[in-house]
Enzyme design. Structure first.
Site, short mmCIF file in Angstrom:
data_model
loop_
_atom_site.label_atom_id
_atom_site.label_comp_id
_atom_site.label_asym_id
_atom_site.label_seq_id
_atom_site.Cartn_x
_atom_site.Cartn_y
_atom_site.Cartn_z
CB SER A 20 -0.96 -0.05 1.19
OG SER A 20 -1.95 0.94 1.08
CD GLU A 45 -5.15 -4.17 -4.46
OE1 GLU A 45 -4.77 -3.07 -3.99
OE2 GLU A 45 -4.42 -5.17 -4.53
#
Length: 304
Positions: free
Chosen positions: A149, A245
């Site tokens: 991330s 995502e």
């Protein structure tokens, strides 16, 4: 009774959307969201066949996770959390799994979080830790830099900085998991996967960026958004991302630009997976496969 995989995934996504993604959109204080994330990640089983040691590097709290006494390769991992979440606690179980699968030592650090610490505090702390590893005699060829991330953003920014200062300092490889690389938030998947990503919301990303970036800074500078950096000379890189995502296109844009720059990049897309799905390897086959792929990549680097 064994739960069918599709039903298990549906239940998990529902829990994540209710327990973490929805609260993250309510502008709760960072302390509340940090507590929620710590509680959720407690469900991840921690491997017992590792040795975990608390240390400090360059004044930063850190942990060494060792699967064996004589591990030769070091994975220096930078945790995610939108720049204001995440800790040694949230990632310990996940990284213990990586240590066992790769049979490599994993180091992760408690770098300073926003909003208490804005840029460049986290970047400087991470650079200082890397430099101390070198000062201790560890060679760049024996280090793989990894991040998930926003940690992937910090990892890539670190390697770009090392490359600019002295190419001899660049690590042997780079691993980017579910990477957040564009803080200007221009990737199209932020919109088309908005309802599909079970873990991460646009609101969380935007909040974290507002906490992390000083108001007078251009968010498109490579120091903040490494997708806009010069990728020439980057080491071999593994990129992993899930099809659901919101950051899918950050990963795709990296793969395209890195390939054009001549980087040996390995791009892996995992069907039906949400942000940071790798942490769910105890329960989902695609997540297990992602760690198998990561271990294969790391071992190839170690043997090259």
């Amino acid at each position: 009774m064994k739960i069918p995989p599709i039903l298990k995934q549906y239940i998990t996504e529902a829990i994540l959307k209710t327990g973490l993604r929805m609260p993250s959109r309510l502008k709760l204080p960072p302390s509340s969201l940090r507590f929620a994330l710590e509680q959720i990640t407690r469900v991840f089983p921690q491997r017992r066949d590792v040795e975990i040691r608390q240390i400090r590097l360059a004044g930063i709290a850190a942990e060494e996770i060792k699967p064996q006494p004589a591990a030769t390769q070091l994975i220096f991992h930078i945790h995610g959390g939108a720049f204001f979440l995440g800790s040694l606690n949230t990632h310990r179980a996940f990284l213990s799994e990586i240590a066992v699968r790769t049979q490599m030592q994993v180091l992760h650090i408690d770098y300073p979080l926003a909003p208490e610490h804005q840029y460049p505090d986290a970047a400087e702390a991470i650079y200082d830790v890397y430099q101390q590893l070198l000062d201790q005699g560890i060679q760049p060829k024996d280090i793989i830099v990894s991040g998930d991330s926003c940690g992937a953003s910090l990892a890539l920014a670190l390697v770009l900085q090392l490359k600019q200062r002295n190419p001899a300092l660049v690590p042997s490889a780079l691993i980017l998991m579910s990477p957040l690389l564009d803080l200007t938030l221009t990737s199209q998947s932020l919109r088309y996967n908005r309802k599909h990503d079970a873990l991460l919301s646009i609101e969380t990303v935007a909040t974290g960026i507002s906490f992390y970036v000083p108001g007078d800074m251009d968010r498109s500078t490579p120091e903040l958004s490494p997708i806009f950096g010069d990728f020439t000379g980057l080491p071999p890189t593994l990129v992993q991302v899930g099809s659901k995502e919101i950051l899918l296109d950050d990963a795709r844009r990296f793969e395209q630009k890195a390939s054009q720059a001549g980087v040996a990049v390995r791009f892996k897309l995992y069907t039906g997976m949400w942000h940071n799905f790798q942490m769910f390897s105890p329960w989902f086959d695609e997540a297990k496969r992602s760690l198998d792929d990561l271990a294969e990549f790391a071992q190839e680097i170690d043997q090259s």
